[in-house]
Write a protein that holds these residues in place. Structure first.
Motif, PDB file in Angstrom:
ATOM      1  N   ASN A 103       0.857  -1.171   0.000  1.00 32.38           N
ATOM      2  CA  ASN A 103       0.000   0.000   0.000  1.00 32.38           C
ATOM      3  C   ASN A 103       0.902   1.233   0.000  1.00 32.38           C
ATOM      4  OD1 ASN A 103      -2.565   1.088  -0.075  1.00 32.38           O
ATOM      5  ND2 ASN A 103      -3.230   0.210   1.869  1.00 32.38           N
ATOM      6  N   TYR A 128      -4.427   7.879  14.320  1.00 32.49           N
ATOM      7  CA  TYR A 128      -3.877   6.595  13.877  1.00 32.49           C
ATOM      8  C   TYR A 128      -2.437   6.730  13.411  1.00 32.49           C
ATOM      9  CZ  TYR A 128      -5.893   8.665   9.641  1.00 32.49           C
ATOM     10  OH  TYR A 128      -6.250   9.534   8.651  1.00 32.49           O
ATOM     11  N   ARG A 132       1.501   5.767  15.865  1.00 29.82           N
ATOM     12  CA  ARG A 132       2.694   5.097  15.340  1.00 29.82           C
ATOM     13  C   ARG A 132       3.967   5.579  16.016  1.00 29.82           C
ATOM     14  NH1 ARG A 132       1.721   5.432   8.770  1.00 29.82           N
ATOM     15  NH2 ARG A 132      -0.094   4.042   8.720  1.00 29.82           N
TER      16      ARG A 132
ATOM     17  N   LEU B 202      -8.253   0.932  12.587  1.00 30.68           N
ATOM     18  CA  LEU B 202      -7.322   2.060  12.707  1.00 30.68           C
ATOM     19  C   LEU B 202      -6.093   1.674  13.540  1.00 30.68           C
ATOM     20  CD1 LEU B 202      -9.917   4.927  13.138  1.00 30.68           C
ATOM     21  CD2 LEU B 202      -8.434   4.521  11.165  1.00 30.68           C
ATOM     22  N   MET B 204      -4.704  -1.142  13.389  1.00 29.11           N
ATOM     23  CA  MET B 204      -3.836  -1.829  12.428  1.00 29.11           C
ATOM     24  C   MET B 204      -3.101  -0.793  11.565  1.00 29.11           C
ATOM     25  SD  MET B 204      -4.108  -4.978  13.238  1.00 29.11           S
ATOM     26  CE  MET B 204      -4.398  -4.395  14.919  1.00 29.11           C
ATOM     27  N   VAL B 205      -3.824   0.240  11.130  1.00 30.13           N
ATOM     28  CA  VAL B 205      -3.173   1.317  10.383  1.00 30.13           C
ATOM     29  C   VAL B 205      -2.085   1.956  11.253  1.00 30.13           C
ATOM     30  CG1 VAL B 205      -3.509   3.544   9.236  1.00 30.13           C
ATOM     31  CG2 VAL B 205      -5.246   1.756   9.010  1.00 30.13           C
ATOM     32  N   ALA B 206      -2.328   1.997  12.569  1.00 26.11           N
ATOM     33  CA  ALA B 206      -1.345   2.561  13.495  1.00 26.11           C
ATOM     34  C   ALA B 206      -0.151   1.629  13.709  1.00 26.11           C
ATOM     35  CB  ALA B 206      -2.011   2.865  14.842  1.00 26.11           C
ATOM     36  N   ALA B 522      -1.927   1.778   5.047  1.00 30.61           N
ATOM     37  CA  ALA B 522      -2.726   0.766   5.751  1.00 30.61           C
ATOM     38  C   ALA B 522      -2.223  -0.611   5.360  1.00 30.61           C
ATOM     39  CB  ALA B 522      -4.199   0.908   5.375  1.00 30.61           C
TER      40      ALA B 522
END
Lengths: 582, 582
Positions: A103, A128, A132, B202, B204-206, B522
């Motif tokens: 992605n 989100y 990280r 989200l 998971m996106v993080a 993502a």
């Protein structure tokens, strides 16, 4: 299968192995013949190498990777010539054979690093991405670890985890409830729990003996800096216990968390301090015991010296800052400004410098002889080089101001080491506090708190003096939790409701089920609830709970990311028979 | 300290020890010279002895104890002459020296025994007494144990427990939301989550890689027998996984629970069955595999024999009940009534008896020759003594009726042993289902479910044929959980929303944050959610989830104990700027 390993685990043991990894592009460096990509996942960072000579097409593709692209690679684990001892994977790199972009990513609106350039609002909108950042991820990991250890310990001690309902009943006491309109019972509402208080008491009536839950609670309050409309509680209750049984049980929990999560051993029993002592000596019911600097009351000692400020004050008190006699005029002005801030509200600050030569210098030299100053200094066991700071005024606000000043000095003098922990039980709180606005007593904790039995007769004469069988756990000046022995006797509960100004009808309507439960064999019981967000923040060394909550709300109670609260459809309103106008 | 021991732990090892206990009076027997009291707490029952000769006053006091009184006693552990091998404490009794009534009790409105005389409404009103019954307490203990083991296992597998918010946003898809009016944002509402679906995506996106939570969810639905407005989910999500990675991970969880909680070892991988097969062979997407009795379609085989029912039916199918050829007329009538109940709605039931002598007897003897009946029986590999039951009609309702009939026969034939467990993954569900009422496709699971990539082109031609990369865990015919690989690509998500009839504005307003998140890296991800209440009920051997929930609501969504929902004050309505009329 997307990967054979995570980005945090490869080292020389896997040398020459073929591996596949998946993760995010942290950064990429293009050194002509070679392109290096740092690839990140939750577990760590691994360096990928693309070689222009060996695989030109792949290397060109790698050069196009942007920050935060999600990729999958295969390659061989190779020893690094230029090792990075700061990374667990720093001995190796992966010479890449295949690269697949899973992605792509737009350029993030702020840098995904511990020190980010993103402001608060931006970070909340893109939470989100904010999550990280390693510092936030570590907070979430700490929270996870603490939640597991809380349950592990309480389970080992025979506590039952029982889920209590979220759709409950609005109560007249405490903060404002969030309410939930019922479609199946039009015109009626549920309320979201401010705490599972009555349910955990009913579980004790049910004979469950030891209960706990890590549970969301809700309060519709105007939000101060460090409040959230939804917050998490470690909620606990025990039967057949007196106060010390409860304190012992949860000292055990606290020590377990210190040991397992922070690797800190707390020796001996936690100190216990009556509320009155905490107020008198620290000006607050949550003293930070990492340093002394206790407050001394000077009211009667300083009166009659013609100094109007002292003579007219309900209360005069001071603290002694060791070794601060050398503070400059400017430094003293800063402290004066500090106590005069509207949040603190003192009128001014009086000092006595205990000079190294045994003399004194003070704002009130005019009114006090050297001998009198010395006798004031002796109250603090002050030594040459110390600085005494004095405030005067209405008692409770002055004590509060002294508490704030003490904490400020503690910070300035580096007496509040984040790696030192001084837990304290504050006990014997007042049961009731007078509320000017409503013209009646309110429960200082909640209406189910038991008075101390030896104070029962004070109900008739001085209800304000009745002490509660209540306790708070305070660590380093932060209130981590609080609880009490509860009332388990119907008559005493009625007396309590009466003192809180409930009519009998009110009491029956709101808490009839509890009063009724007390008639069918209610055991003596007590418990505690810990602010889980705050405890995690304390262990994380943070002042605010915001960064230990995955998806917090802002000070207007809004979630900026999903943009809620928001409007609902007419259809929904119609089904609930509600209109948006009182 | 109220007690040295609990009522469940004393035995001959503590002989002649002085102990103190606290608990409830379960029952008391007065045998002239002696009074025996069974004292109960969460941990067990201990027999107390009061001796008239040795301590007359105490014995007289003991005789006054009523059922459910809360008492505290001290006494000596003594060997029983009349041991009770059914009780862990059955070798001893306590000869009582002191007795203190901690709280008397009125006579409870129903008996506190496994077999109680209390009706459902009464038990719910006094749920705190109902919870004292050993059978309910054991359910709560099981639930506690399962919750601990779920977390222990997922923690050991690197899953992070992250708390997602409860005050979220109303969504246009799925069941009806409960909404919460916001006081700080007048005219706006939060919604309570039907599941943390978008938040876990989200996470998971993080980059959190593996997430879980045991969490309350809410649905404002008209309640069927076994639905609750608030229910508990084990919610999980993983990154960089394909379907089999997810199935493997949660097969691990299921096996762990079977092993640790039930002491049952499930050997080998769980069976996987496509949705189409489940429907064709069992008439349901949650087949009970503890027994065979598969459905066979007979539609084309039975047509053209002048039998109108078969000739006009879209679908004809049957099952074979082994050894049931001897069923009487009356028994067959009962089965016919069963399938004709309005919930099932079949028009009638056709049978073929395979007699022991090789002949056949059937409702349709008139239309089918013995040979034709034999060839139908051969479809089922029927043997002499077997009974074939056939239904005909519209395809999906007939399959459903056959499924119900099959389960009914399974129960009658004792083929559904509660101690046998047959887990099954049902896979390859349809992605979309047509909704007549709204005249558009709805998502069969939810709009974030990924289609199977090989079916993508069907979107243009036959969207109803696109299969979802989705899976359900079914154990013994109970759907325990379900999940899917999610969409992680913005374009595909847009295509999905379009197929569900969302306008672009709708999609952006409701899920803009998720679409936006997909643009910032993502990862591929997927997950699952288990119905925790249902899983506990399955392990408890119960059909209903009601008795594994501490404080359930009734079918009108009411909590009978605390009597909620209820009215709120005008003041509360005013603050929310709401009125009770659309």
């Amino acid at each position: 299968m997307y990967r054979t390993h995570t980005c945090g685990e490869l080292n020389l043991e896997q040398l020459n192995k073929n591996v596949s990894l998946a993760g995010w592009v942290q950064r990429s460096r293009d050194l002509g013949g070679m392109t290096f990509v740092d690839m990140r996942d939750r577990y760590g960072i691994t360096q990928l190498v693309f070689n222009m000579e060996e695989n030109r097409d792949l290397c060109l593709e790698a050069r196009k990777l942007g920050r935060e692209f999600v990729i999958q690679v295969t390659g061989m684990v190779t020893e690094r010539s230029n090792k990075n001892p700061k990374l667990p994977t720093g001995d190796i790199e992966i010479v890449i054979e295949t690269l697949r972009i899973l992605n792509p990513a737009e350029v993030p609106p702020f840098t995904i690093e511990n020190e980010t350039d993103g402001g608060d609002d931006l970070r909340m909108k893109y939470r989100y991405l904010d999550l990280r950042r390693p510092t936030i991820r570590k907070n979430m990991e700490l929270r996870h670890r603490m939640a597991q250890e809380v349950r592990r310990y309480l389970d080992s001690q025979g506590f039952f985890e029982v889920e209590t309902p979220f759709l409950i009943k609005t109560t007249p006491e405490g903060a404002r409830d969030f309410v939930v309109p019922s479609r199946m019972n039009l015109g009626q509402f549920y309320a979201l729990p401010q705490s599972p208080q009555t349910f955990k008491q009913l579980l004790m009536v049910a004979g469950y003996d030891r209960y706990f839950q890590i549970v969301k609670c809700f309060r519709d309050e105007d939000l101060r800096a460090d409040r959230q409309p939804e917050f998490t509680q470690i909620d606990c209750e025990m039967s057949f216990v007196d106060r010390n049984d409860v304190l012992d049980a949860f000292e055990g929990l606290a020590k377990h968390l210190f040991r397992e999560v922070l690797d800190v051993e707390i020796e001996g029993a936690f100190e216990k301090m009556p509320y009155d002592t905490a107020i008198a000596e620290y000006g607050t019911d949550k003293p930070d015991l990492r340093f002394g600097m206790k407050i001394k009351e000077l009211t009667s000692l300083v009166q009659g010296k013609e100094f109007q400020v002292f003579d007219s004050a309900e209360f005069t008190g001071g603290i002694c800052a060791q070794g601060c006699a050398e503070y400059s005029r400017k430094e003293l002005d800063v402290l004066t400004d500090f106590v005069k801030r509207p949040q603190i509200g003192a009128k001014g600050l009086i000092y006595i410098k205990c000079n190294e030569d045994g003399t004194f210098k003070s704002t009130v030299d005019k009114f006090f002889s050297a001998e009198e100053l010395k006798s004031l200094a002796d109250q603090f066991h002050a030594k040459p080089g110390d600085l005494i700071l004095i405030l005067a005024g209405e008692q409770s606000s002055t004590l509060n101001a002294l508490s704030e000043l003490r904490l400020e000095l503690g910070t300035r003098l580096n007496l509040r080491d984040k790696n030192t922990y001084r837990p304290l039980w504050v006990v014997d709180f007042p049961l009731l506090e007078w509320n000017e606005e409503s013209g009646r007593f309110h429960a200082m904790h909640h209406p189910f708190t038991s008075p101390k039995m030896e104070d029962l007769e004070l109900f008739d004469t001085e209800p304000g003096k009745v002490r509660a069988n209540a306790y708070d756990l305070v660590i380093n000046g932060v209130e981590i939790g609080g609880g009490s022995i509860r009332i388990h006797d119907e008559k005493l509960q009625k007396l309590m409701f009466k003192n809180l100004g409930f009519t009998d009808e009110d009491a029956v309507e709101k808490f009839g089920f509890l009063m009724s439960a007390f008639r069918y064999g209610a055991p003596p019981h007590g418990g505690i609830a810990f602010g889980f967000d705050r405890w995690v923040a304390l262990f994380a060394g943070l002042d605010s709970i915001r960064d230990v909550i995955a998806f917090p709300k802002n000070n207007s109670g809004r979630d900026m990311m999903i943009d809620t609260p928001s409007g609902i459809s007419d259809e929904q309103l119609k089904e609930l028979n509600l209109s948006l106008k009182y």
